[in-house]
Design an enzyme around this catalytic site. Structure first.
Site, PDB file in Angstrom:
ATOM      1  CB  CYS A 173      -6.908  -3.712  -3.291  1.00  0.00           C
ATOM      2  SG  CYS A 173      -7.532  -3.055  -1.553  1.00  0.00           S
ATOM      3  CE1 TYR A 219      -9.095   1.856   3.698  1.00  0.00           C
ATOM      4  CE2 TYR A 219      -9.896   0.046   2.333  1.00  0.00           C
ATOM      5  CZ  TYR A 219      -9.206   0.631   3.319  1.00  0.00           C
ATOM      6  OH  TYR A 219      -8.324  -0.282   4.150  1.00  0.00           O
ATOM      7  CG  ASN A 239      -2.149  -0.688   0.920  1.00  0.00           C
ATOM      8  OD1 ASN A 239      -2.838  -0.746  -0.082  1.00  0.00           O
ATOM      9  ND2 ASN A 239      -2.729  -1.355   2.039  1.00  0.00           N
ATOM     10  CG  HIS A 257      -7.856   1.560  -0.357  1.00  0.00           C
ATOM     11  ND1 HIS A 257      -7.150   1.848   0.574  1.00  0.00           N
ATOM     12  CD2 HIS A 257      -8.042   0.194  -0.659  1.00  0.00           C
ATOM     13  CE1 HIS A 257      -6.669   0.476   1.055  1.00  0.00           C
ATOM     14  NE2 HIS A 257      -7.202  -0.374   0.243  1.00  0.00           N
TER      15      HIS A 257
END
Length: 474
Positions: free
Chosen positions: A173, A260, A151, A203
């Site tokens: 992810c 997110y 990340n 995200h």
């Protein structure tokens, strides 16, 4: 790929996720003709590498396989003749994540691993390292695939492809995996009987869902997950507070949001919760550090030869299994449908052609063939274009050590208030991470020379007991 004796190298091999990675390879033993697995780490991670390496060998032995597992701190030697390279490293270890979270939160600003100020600082530390890895790969394993789940995955993958020139890179992810599972559970339909279409950036994506009759189920899922008569929690993720989205907003979007998105659509609720965690000495990084300590105590058990259930509490579960599936799909041209970070190439009309996007696609022997999305509605288009501009600016700052670009990125980011406060937080975080930001060395020296109050503030914050917050802080 036709090679029948694979060498797979993992950078950050001492990670607590490695047992899941090994489990994923074992599950695919008939698809992956593995000969050698090399786990690489740095001196600071040597003890964890040895613990995880021993456990990996026990897992492989228990499976009755003859794969070799090598442990090393010599990255370049490890990479020689690799077929696949996976990356799961954290520059500065979890102590760096604690700084990423606590410094912004001490000012009443969101601190988070991949979002806001924390995510940008993680990118500053990480992007130069991924580019160094690629330099080594060009020299000693020029045909290898790079599978990145370090990340912030989207920005790291974009740096690798656009700036490192490593086209054979796929980023991934675990978040989409959780969303697919939720849809399957809510609809009572097996995942393999649903078609998912994701689009956005890491995200920060949305998705739609169809069943095998061709009927779209997105609106129905929005009602079931976010509507006034919803049942149960809305998130499968250990690391995201389950604050409620505004149903009317999601209904208007007509797409299911990424978990997110809470940090942007209901920022005030997420910030309030994060500040409460900070004040109690329970930021996510601190919780993860305690979880990881327990995991490594388990891993030390010479009788343990399987992935423990406790690993699911770590927050990134399924990352490693997804990496194994990408490798298997490339190796065997399986054309598995997956959600990955890859080159846009016109998949999303609203983002630059050469940018990296996170989308659904087919993973083939020659890479990812993304499924065309088209354009977003204005509400989604406006915010994602802003986020992509922020990402591009962060990457430029990370590569150049450009303080002006870093300040621009802090100003663009929706989770960081602009003006003097943005500069204050940036300066504090640059100083706090000085050991891992050589590209900003001159600016950090200037901060140390001209801003004694910054030095004192950060030192006081980081040296204090987690529950003893200096009076001038939140």
């Amino acid at each position: 790929m036709s090679k029948t004796a694979l060498k797979i190298v993992t950078i950050g091999g001492g990670s607590s996720y490695t047992p899941e990675l090994i489990e994923g390879y074992i599950k695919r033993k008939d698809q992956l003709p593995i000969k050698e697995i090399v786990l690489v780490d740095i001196e600071a991670g040597k003890e964890k590498l040895e613990i995880v390496g021993a456990m990996a060998r026990r897992q492989i032995e228990a499976a009755g396989l003859d794969w070799t597992v090598e442990l090393t701190l010599d990255r370049k030697t490890a990479l020689k003749d690799a077929d696949f390279v996976t990356t799961q490293f954290r520059v500065g270890l979890l102590d760096a994540r604690i700084k990423d979270e606590r410094i912004p939160l001490s000012h009443g600003v969101l601190g988070q691993e991949t979002n806001g100020a924390g995510g940008m600082l993680k990118a500053f530390r990480t992007i130069p390292i991924i580019l160094d890895i690629i330099k080594d790969m060009k020299e000693v394993c020029p045909d290898a695939w790079l599978v990145n789940f370090t990340n912030p995955a989207g920005m790291v993958t974009e740096a690798a492809i656009k700036h490192g020139g490593w086209k054979k890179t796929v980023g991934l992810c675990n978040v989409p995996i959780g969303h697919c599972s939720t849809a399957s559970q809510k609809l009572g339909i097996p995942e393999d009987e649903l078609f998912f279409k994701f689009a956005g950036i890491n995200h920060f994506h949305w998705h739609r869902v169809w069943d095998k009759t061709g009927k779209e189920r997105t609106a129905e899922l929005i009602d079931m997950i976010y509507g006034p008569h919803k049942e149960g929690e809305n998130t499968d993720f250990k690391n995201i507070h389950d604050a409620e989205f505004h149903y009317e907003q999601i209904k208007d979007l007509g797409m299911l949001p990424c978990g997110y998105h809470r940090y942007y659509y209901i920022e005030d609720e997420m910030l309030k919760h994060s500040i409460e965690e900070f004040e109690n000495g329970e930021t996510r990084a601190q919780v993860v550090k305690a979880t990881e300590t327990r995991l490594f105590e388990l891993y030390k058990d010479p009788a343990l030869n399987y992935k423990p259930e406790e690993l699911s509490q770590r927050g990134g579960t399924h990352y490693s299994d997804a990496a194994c599936e990408i490798i298997a799909s490339i190796q065997n041209d399986k054309r598995t449908d997956m959600v990955v970070s890859t080159e846009n190439n016109g998949t999303i009309d609203d983002l630059p052609y050469d940018s990296i996007v996170e989308v659904s696609g087919s993973v083939t022997a020659h890479g990812v063939e993304p499924y065309n999305w088209g354009t977003f509605t204005p509400a989604a288009r406006g915010i994602i274009q802003n986020m992509k501009a922020m990402e591009e600016t962060v990457i430029r700052a990370a590569i150049e050590g450009n303080y002006g670009a870093a300040l621009q990125a802090f100003t663009i980011n929706p989770l960081v208030p602009g003006g003097t406060l943005a500069k204050t937080i940036l300066d504090e975080m640059l100083y706090a991470h000085k050991d891992h930001l050589p590209q900003f060395a001159e600016k950090i020296k200037e901060i140390e020379a001209d801003q004694p109050e910054t030095i004192s503030y950060v030192d006081q914050l980081m040296e204090s007991n987690y529950k003893e917050i200096p009076a001038q802080m939140v």
